[in-house]
Scaffold this motif. Structure first.
Motif, PDB file in Angstrom:
ATOM      1  N   PRO A 275      -0.945  75.087  26.391  1.00 33.30           N
ATOM      2  CA  PRO A 275      -1.405  76.418  26.856  1.00 33.30           C
ATOM      3  C   PRO A 275      -0.302  77.469  26.815  1.00 33.30           C
ATOM      4  O   PRO A 275      -0.597  78.661  26.640  1.00 33.30           O
ATOM      5  CB  PRO A 275      -1.862  76.149  28.292  1.00 33.30           C
ATOM      6  CG  PRO A 275      -1.172  74.905  28.705  1.00 33.30           C
ATOM      7  CD  PRO A 275      -1.028  74.089  27.465  1.00 33.30           C
ATOM      8  N   LEU A 276       0.970  77.048  26.947  1.00 39.78           N
ATOM      9  CA  LEU A 276       2.047  78.027  26.883  1.00 39.78           C
ATOM     10  C   LEU A 276       2.133  78.664  25.497  1.00 39.78           C
ATOM     11  O   LEU A 276       2.402  79.865  25.364  1.00 39.78           O
ATOM     12  CB  LEU A 276       3.380  77.373  27.247  1.00 39.78           C
ATOM     13  CG  LEU A 276       3.767  77.399  28.723  1.00 39.78           C
ATOM     14  CD1 LEU A 276       5.063  76.649  28.942  1.00 39.78           C
ATOM     15  CD2 LEU A 276       3.889  78.829  29.215  1.00 39.78           C
ATOM     16  N   ASN A 277       1.915  77.854  24.474  1.00 39.93           N
ATOM     17  CA  ASN A 277       1.953  78.410  23.113  1.00 39.93           C
ATOM     18  C   ASN A 277       0.843  79.444  22.931  1.00 39.93           C
ATOM     19  O   ASN A 277       1.033  80.488  22.278  1.00 39.93           O
ATOM     20  CB  ASN A 277       1.814  77.290  22.090  1.00 39.93           C
ATOM     21  CG  ASN A 277       3.076  76.456  21.982  1.00 39.93           C
ATOM     22  OD1 ASN A 277       4.175  76.972  22.146  1.00 39.93           O
ATOM     23  ND2 ASN A 277       2.938  75.169  21.715  1.00 39.93           N
ATOM     24  N   ALA A 278      -0.320  79.151  23.533  1.00 37.46           N
ATOM     25  CA  ALA A 278      -1.414  80.125  23.446  1.00 37.46           C
ATOM     26  C   ALA A 278      -1.065  81.399  24.215  1.00 37.46           C
ATOM     27  O   ALA A 278      -1.313  82.526  23.735  1.00 37.46           O
ATOM     28  CB  ALA A 278      -2.695  79.502  24.000  1.00 37.46           C
ATOM     29  N   GLY A 310       6.751  83.472  29.760  1.00 39.68           N
ATOM     30  CA  GLY A 310       6.270  82.258  29.098  1.00 39.68           C
ATOM     31  C   GLY A 310       7.336  81.625  28.228  1.00 39.68           C
ATOM     32  O   GLY A 310       7.459  80.393  28.177  1.00 39.68           O
ATOM     33  N   GLN A 311       8.128  82.461  27.538  1.00 44.28           N
ATOM     34  CA  GLN A 311       9.203  81.924  26.714  1.00 44.28           C
ATOM     35  C   GLN A 311      10.263  81.249  27.587  1.00 44.28           C
ATOM     36  O   GLN A 311      10.793  80.182  27.239  1.00 44.28           O
ATOM     37  CB  GLN A 311       9.840  83.058  25.894  1.00 44.28           C
ATOM     38  CG  GLN A 311      10.872  82.596  24.890  1.00 44.28           C
ATOM     39  CD  GLN A 311      10.273  81.694  23.832  1.00 44.28           C
ATOM     40  OE1 GLN A 311       9.220  81.992  23.243  1.00 44.28           O
ATOM     41  NE2 GLN A 311      10.922  80.556  23.589  1.00 44.28           N
ATOM     42  N   HIS A 312      10.562  81.860  28.750  1.00 40.31           N
ATOM     43  CA  HIS A 312      11.524  81.239  29.678  1.00 40.31           C
ATOM     44  C   HIS A 312      11.003  79.902  30.173  1.00 40.31           C
ATOM     45  O   HIS A 312      11.758  78.911  30.250  1.00 40.31           O
ATOM     46  CB  HIS A 312      11.779  82.188  30.849  1.00 40.31           C
ATOM     47  CG  HIS A 312      12.654  81.597  31.904  1.00 40.31           C
ATOM     48  ND1 HIS A 312      14.018  81.422  31.736  1.00 40.31           N
ATOM     49  CD2 HIS A 312      12.364  81.122  33.144  1.00 40.31           C
ATOM     50  CE1 HIS A 312      14.528  80.866  32.816  1.00 40.31           C
ATOM     51  NE2 HIS A 312      13.541  80.676  33.694  1.00 40.31           N
ATOM     52  N   LEU A 313       9.722  79.848  30.509  1.00 37.13           N
ATOM     53  CA  LEU A 313       9.146  78.584  30.988  1.00 37.13           C
ATOM     54  C   LEU A 313       9.127  77.534  29.883  1.00 37.13           C
ATOM     55  O   LEU A 313       9.403  76.352  30.125  1.00 37.13           O
ATOM     56  CB  LEU A 313       7.730  78.843  31.509  1.00 37.13           C
ATOM     57  CG  LEU A 313       7.005  77.647  32.148  1.00 37.13           C
ATOM     58  CD1 LEU A 313       7.817  77.094  33.303  1.00 37.13           C
ATOM     59  CD2 LEU A 313       5.615  78.067  32.616  1.00 37.13           C
ATOM     60  N   LEU A 314       8.861  77.934  28.660  1.00 36.03           N
ATOM     61  CA  LEU A 314       8.872  76.987  27.547  1.00 36.03           C
ATOM     62  C   LEU A 314      10.277  76.465  27.293  1.00 36.03           C
ATOM     63  O   LEU A 314      10.460  75.263  27.015  1.00 36.03           O
ATOM     64  CB  LEU A 314       8.326  77.658  26.287  1.00 36.03           C
ATOM     65  CG  LEU A 314       8.193  76.771  25.043  1.00 36.03           C
ATOM     66  CD1 LEU A 314       7.244  75.608  25.312  1.00 36.03           C
ATOM     67  CD2 LEU A 314       7.720  77.583  23.847  1.00 36.03           C
ATOM     68  N   ASP A 315      11.277  77.335  27.384  1.00 34.32           N
ATOM     69  CA  ASP A 315      12.661  76.870  27.227  1.00 34.32           C
ATOM     70  C   ASP A 315      13.030  75.873  28.320  1.00 34.32           C
ATOM     71  O   ASP A 315      13.727  74.881  28.062  1.00 34.32           O
ATOM     72  CB  ASP A 315      13.619  78.068  27.265  1.00 34.32           C
ATOM     73  CG  ASP A 315      13.439  78.995  26.066  1.00 34.32           C
ATOM     74  OD1 ASP A 315      12.881  78.527  25.049  1.00 34.32           O
ATOM     75  OD2 ASP A 315      13.842  80.173  26.162  1.00 34.32           O
ATOM     76  N   LEU A 316      12.584  76.137  29.538  1.00 33.42           N
ATOM     77  CA  LEU A 316      12.857  75.211  30.642  1.00 33.42           C
ATOM     78  C   LEU A 316      12.225  73.852  30.384  1.00 33.42           C
ATOM     79  O   LEU A 316      12.856  72.803  30.580  1.00 33.42           O
ATOM     80  CB  LEU A 316      12.336  75.815  31.955  1.00 33.42           C
ATOM     81  CG  LEU A 316      12.377  74.902  33.188  1.00 33.42           C
ATOM     82  CD1 LEU A 316      13.811  74.501  33.494  1.00 33.42           C
ATOM     83  CD2 LEU A 316      11.745  75.596  34.380  1.00 33.42           C
ATOM     84  N   ILE A 317      10.995  73.863  29.930  1.00 35.20           N
ATOM     85  CA  ILE A 317      10.317  72.591  29.633  1.00 35.20           C
ATOM     86  C   ILE A 317      11.050  71.842  28.518  1.00 35.20           C
ATOM     87  O   ILE A 317      11.260  70.614  28.595  1.00 35.20           O
ATOM     88  CB  ILE A 317       8.848  72.859  29.249  1.00 35.20           C
ATOM     89  CG1 ILE A 317       8.078  73.383  30.462  1.00 35.20           C
ATOM     90  CG2 ILE A 317       8.191  71.585  28.724  1.00 35.20           C
ATOM     91  CD1 ILE A 317       6.677  73.843  30.140  1.00 35.20           C
TER      92      ILE A 317
END
Length: 506
Positions: A275-278, A310-317
């Motif tokens: 869902p983050l990519n979306a 969202g990009q920050h959260l994706l980097d964290l993941i």
């Protein structure tokens, strides 16, 4: 449709309400420690001494009876009457009674013994044996052919006292209960004659009795030390067993926690990144007004904020997944010849915009004669980017970040990233190097990180066989050094001769 509940317990769930499975071992530790603090007069301690005395009496049950039989046989050969045989039979019966009691005590559990009654029974048995020796001290021999018969009796009594002092030392008072009466009888019988040799033997027996009592007490103290050492050994064994059980329990819980973490990360990688990519895609479309202009510019700013978050959260993941793979040993290195110098230049160029926004200058100090490294380019790039990102994050506006690449003294290669930020206190460096660890300065900073950058750097360097050093001084700055070992440096191939190159071209 009703839901079916599985009867199989989830092996990834750790039930911390479960009572400790080794409570019996813990109780054994307490019991043995109590025994270590026991002294004479304590019931448990006295029971142990009585058990020890019983084992000694059973083990030496044949010593004095053999001496009695030898005396009886010698007396019959010397011409003594049947009185010596009756004495031998009576004495053997007395020692048999003591041996029977000792065998019964040895087979009885220590907790079931009554120490007062058992001690009394033993002393009565030894007193009966003493009556036998008193009888022997009274026996005379007018018709036998033994010179100095009274001296021989004294020697026999000395031998019996010595044997009793050794075998019965665990029971206080047993030697006195056995030989006070025989020595008194011998002294009474011999002082009536008042012969010089017999009088000397009386004096010897009277002096020997307290001497053997002293020996028995010394052996008794040795028995006490033996009990103490045995109790200490039991306590140590129980503590080792407890520590082992606690270690097994901790290892089991750690394995369960690790499996639960792996399961969670596997789910998160799919359930969150999809869902983050979306979100990133749609927010980027909205922010760039791909489908048409937005009448309200605030909405466009909101879309840009959504994309950045969202990009920050994706980097964290991604950082969490990288660290978990490194810790689990599942991070696969794609090793190939790479130029550390070129990767460092690319990373500096990528971080240039971020540094320029804070008015930070990146100074490059590279040695140009570096050879290739046999390493994973993605991992090396991630190491340099993490170090640069930290340096820029904690450097104040108008500061400077110096990046150096060169040779180490051992023939390896290194990259150093040094800033002139606030620095890190010495006691916080281990915290900063741990997973999710952040120092006090990082916590106060408005631009907080996840605390995973440096652990990932350490893990990637360890996979390459390298080292990581973090040097810092308060109010002077921090220098992070990533070192690749000599084994990763590839030898430079010699140049082919000109004729050989021409021949290959033909």
């Amino acid at each position: 449709m009703p839901l079916l509940r599985s009867n199989t317990a989830d092996k990834f769930i750790v039930d911390r309400r479960k009572p400790h499975r080794n409570s019996d071992v813990a109780r054994a530790v307490r019991r043995t420690r109590d025994r270590l603090s026991q002294q004479v007069g304590n019931l448990d301690f006295d029971r142990e001494l009585l058990k020890l005395h019983a084992r000694a009496m059973v083990g030496g049950a044949t010593v004095i009876p053999l001496l009695v039989l030898a005396i009886a046989a010698t007396g019959l050969l010397a011409g003594m009457d049947k009185q010596i045989s009756i004495w031998a039979l009576f004495t053997l019966i007395c020692y048999s009674i003591v041996a029977f009691m000792a065998r019964r005590v040895e087979r009885t559990e220590a907790a079931e013994l009554d120490p007062i009654l058992t001690r009394r029974d033993f002393l009565i048995g030894h007193s009966l044996c003493g009556l036998g020796w008193a009888w022997f001290a009274w026996i005379g021999c007018t018709a036998c052919q033994i010179d100095h018969f009274q001296v021989v009796k004294a020697i026999v009594l000395l031998l019996a006292m010595a044997a009793t002092a050794i075998t019965a030392s665990s029971l206080r008072g047993s030697l006195l209960a056995t030989f006070v009466i025989p020595v008194a009888v011998y002294a009474y019988a011999e002082t009536k004659l008042w012969m010089p040799v017999e009088t000397m033997m009386v004096g010897l027996l009277v002096a020997a009795l307290p001497f053997f009592v002293y020996i028995a007490r010394h052996l008794n103290r040795s028995s006490l030390m033996l009990l103490s050492f045995r109790s200490e050994k039991d306590a140590l064994l129980a503590e080792v067993e407890t520590a082992k059980s606690m270690s097994d329990e901790a290892r089991r819980r750690a394995e369960d926690a690790n499996l639960a973490k792996s399961r969670f990360l596997a789910s998160m990688s799919h359930e969150l990144r999809t869902p983050l990519n979306a979100i990133l895609g749609f927010s980027e479309v909205m922010a760039n007004e791909v489908l048409g202009p937005m009448s309200n510019p605030t909405y466009r700013d909101y879309a840009s904020d959504v994309h950045d978050s969202g990009q920050h959260l994706l980097d964290l993941i991604n950082e969490i997944l990288d660290l978990s793979r490194i810790e689990a040993g599942r991070y696969q290195l794609n090793e190939e010849p790479v130029m550390l110098l070129n990767i460092a230049e690319d990373c500096c160029h990528m971080m240039e915009l971020k540094a320029r926004n804070k008015d930070i200058r990146i100074v490059q100090d590279f040695e140009i004669t570096l050879q290739r490294l046999f390493a994973d380019e993605r991992a090396v790039r991630q190491i340099i980017l993490n170090l640069l990102s930290n340096a820029i994050k904690f450097t104040a506006t108008g500061g400077e970040v110096r990046v150096r690449v060169g040779w180490t003294a051992g023939g390896g290669q290194y990259i150093s990233v040094k800033d002139n930020g606030p620095g890190i206190p010495d006691d916080e460096i281990p915290i900063v190097l741990s997973a999710f660890g952040q120092g006090s300065i990082a916590i106060k900073s408005a631009e907080q990180g996840t605390g995973l950058g440096l652990p990932i750097v350490q893990g990637l360097l360890a996979m390459h066989g390298g080292e990581f050093e973090l040097l810092s001084k308060l109010r002077e700055g921090t220098e992070a050094i990533a070192i690749f070992p000599l084994s990763r440096v590839m030898e430079e191939l010699p140049a082919l001769p000109t004729k050989a190159v021409a021949a290959r071209r033909r």
